[in-house]
Design a protein around this motif. Structure first.
Motif: not given
Ligand SMILES: Cc1cc2nc3c(=O)[nH]c(=O)nc-3n(C[C@H](O)[C@H](O)[C@H](O)COP(=O)(O)OP(=O)(O)OC[C@H]3O[C@@H](n4cnc5c(N)ncnc54)[C@H](O)[C@@H]3O)c2cc1C
Ligand code: SF4
Length: 482
Positions: A28-29, A34-35, A67-68, A191-193
């Protein structure tokens, strides 16, 4: 060993054997940082989830913040094909429990490219690489000669593209509905799109990708190869719409080109279109991929192009309505509505405008990557930093790209309905691309001096009587929406 697949490694050629276990991680990160275009986020998640569903028990599908965290949760050693960005490569290399394999999904290997380019330091040009790739992989060859006797075959039919049947649109399913719900929730969480949501337009599965490829071979390949054309009522023209499928690893480039060659050999498609398709896929696409890695060490900071300003809000947020320039408004609307525009729109309109206004290349790379469904950093070094910008990649490519409204007028039908006039350099009707072009040449004339492609333009520049008026006008126009 379990194979970790990134979202751009989803086809069968990223696995060895029919039983290999798979790890899929949804981070999700990535979207928090970034958008991205909403439709790009949808395509990535939909493709990952469809792949997980196809693989069933073979796949361990983790939804994590990073991912980590995904790797930590799995806890055992995994292997992964070489990722497609430096950031991801550095990350996988830093992980003790990850073994990195050579890259897949391209035609020429790193070693072959390096051996070819090392021997041509300073002159590793696309045209030569394309020949090398044709010869090495026996594409469109008749013995030792190129099919038809020439390496590059021009389309001789001067008529405009006829309307072609639309590319098949994927049918959304329950997985897409779930993705849409998740993205709505993420947006509500902050979260921006960018861009508009809409029905998924690009393949998320190999079956959908093969279907699109087949439709392309039948309907569009015979008309492929008019690279500069733009028509206001046809966003696709004869373009394949296959870039996302190649870039997500749903399709393999060499078999796709071989199938196109079969269409030519069977008499179903002319050599010009098939050669052009081969050039784009085993030439341009592979060339840019390899340059991205090859120049990782060899690209001197001093050769990097310099822009002066950042991208204005109206452009960054795809606000097509605020733009009167018809070609630019149409290009932004195409990206807003589907996260995709064909190459001439990207190059002659979007990239060209950014060049003329001196927007920072790094910002443009970031924007193209986030706003386009097929956007990848590796594709940018030539397309944004090189081809769509007057930058010299060392002397590896001499491509330079800035054009005036006259070019857009010649290659599109946009100017007829525009409030600007492509022939006017100054005044209320002055086309921002025409004024912008001459103003840009004026400001960069010293840097462009000696670039053979620009010799004629620079001679013309010297003869323009109203140059100072143009420069003042374009300075006043600045970064406001034209
Ligand atoms: C400013 C700019 C940014 C771009 N950014 C990207 C990007 O992030 N990712 C990307 O894949 N392509 C990028 N391109 C290249 C090209 O515009 C797209 O590959 C193409 O428009 C995708 O649509 P298509 O599949 O219908 O292509 P088609 O016109 O059908 O071409 C067939 C295939 O050839 C390959 N191809 C064609 N032109 C290029 C090219 N110039 N460079 C590399 N491959 C090419 C693609 O894989 C494409 O699917 C960019 C071009 C420009 C000018
Ligand atoms: S006149 Fe200029 S701004 Fe208008 S469509 Fe033509 S090139 Fe674009």
């Amino acid at each position: 060993m379990r194979r970790w697949l990134f979202a751009d490694q989803l086809g069968p050629h990223f696995l060895d054997g029919a039983h290999q276990p798979v790890l899929l991680i949804e981070s999700k990160a990535v979207f928090r940082r970034r958008a991205f275009h909403r439709q790009k986020a949808h395509l990535i998640l939909s493709a990952l989830r469809h792949r997980a569903a196809e693989l069933g028990d073979r796949a361990l599908h983790l939804k994590t913040e990073t991912y980590r965290e995904g790797l930590r949760r799995y806890g055992e050693v995994v292997e992964v094909s070489h990722p497609t960005s430096r950031r991801a490569r550095d990350f996988v290399r830093s992980q003790e429990k990850v073994t990195v394999l050579p890259p897949r999904g391209f035609v020429t290997s790193h070693e072959d490219f390096a051996a070819w380019a090392d021997g041509r330091r300073g002159a590793a040009r696309l045209d030569d690489f394309y020949r090398h790739a044709r010869q090495s992989h026996r594409v469109l060859m008749d013995g030792d000669e190129p099919a038809g006797g020439r390496w590059q075959v021009r389309v001789t039919d001067g008529s405009r593209s006829q309307a072609l049947p639309p590319a098949p649109t994927p049918v959304e399913d329950d997985i897409d509905a779930e993705v849409r719900d998740d993205l709505d929730r993420w947006a509500a969480e902050g979260i921006e799109f960018i861009g508009r949501d809409g029905p998924r337009q690009f393949p998320a599965t190999r079956a959908e990708a093969l279907d699109r490829q087949q439709q392309f071979l039948i309907h569009r390949l015979p008309h492929f190869g008019r690279p500069d054309e733009m028509l206001s009522d046809d966003p696709w023209l004869a373009h394949s719409g296959l870039s996302t499928s190649f870039n997500m690893g749903l399709l393999e480039p060499l078999p796709a080109v071989r199938q196109a060659e079969e269409e030519y050999r069977a008499g179903h498609a002319p050599l010009a279109g098939v050669e052009r398709f081969a050039r784009q896929v085993i030439g341009w696409r592979d060339y840019l991929w390899h340059l991205y890695w090859y120049l990782d060490v060899g690209y001197p900071a001093s050769a990097r192009p310099k822009g002066t300003s950042s991208i204005p809000e109206w452009f960054a947020t795809l606000d097509a309505e605020s733009v009167h320039a018809r070609c630019l408004s149409a290009a932004l609307a195409a990206v807003r509505d589907r996260g995709w525009a064909h190459n001439p729109m990207r190059q002659a309109v979007l990239g060209n405008y950014a060049v003329q206004r001196g927007w920072r290349p790094t910002d443009m790379v970031d924007w193209f990557q986030r706003a386009f469904v097929d956007g990848h950093e590796w594709a940018m070094i030539g397309n944004v930093v090189g081809m769509a910008r007057h930058a010299e990649l060392g002397s590896l490519t001499a491509e330079a790209y800035a054009v005036s409204g006259a070019h857009i007028n010649r290659t599109s039908d946009f100017c007829a309905g525009c409030r600007y006039d492509p022939k006017q350099r100054v005044g209320a009707d002055a086309c921002p691309f025409t004024g912008g072009y001459w103003s840009y040449l004026h400001h960069t004339r010293e840097r462009l001096h000696g670039n053979v492609r620009m010799t004629r333009a620079l001679k013309q520049l010297a003869l323009i009587p109203d140059l100072s008026e143009i420069v003042t006008q374009e300075r006043a126009r600045g970064d406001a929406a034209p």
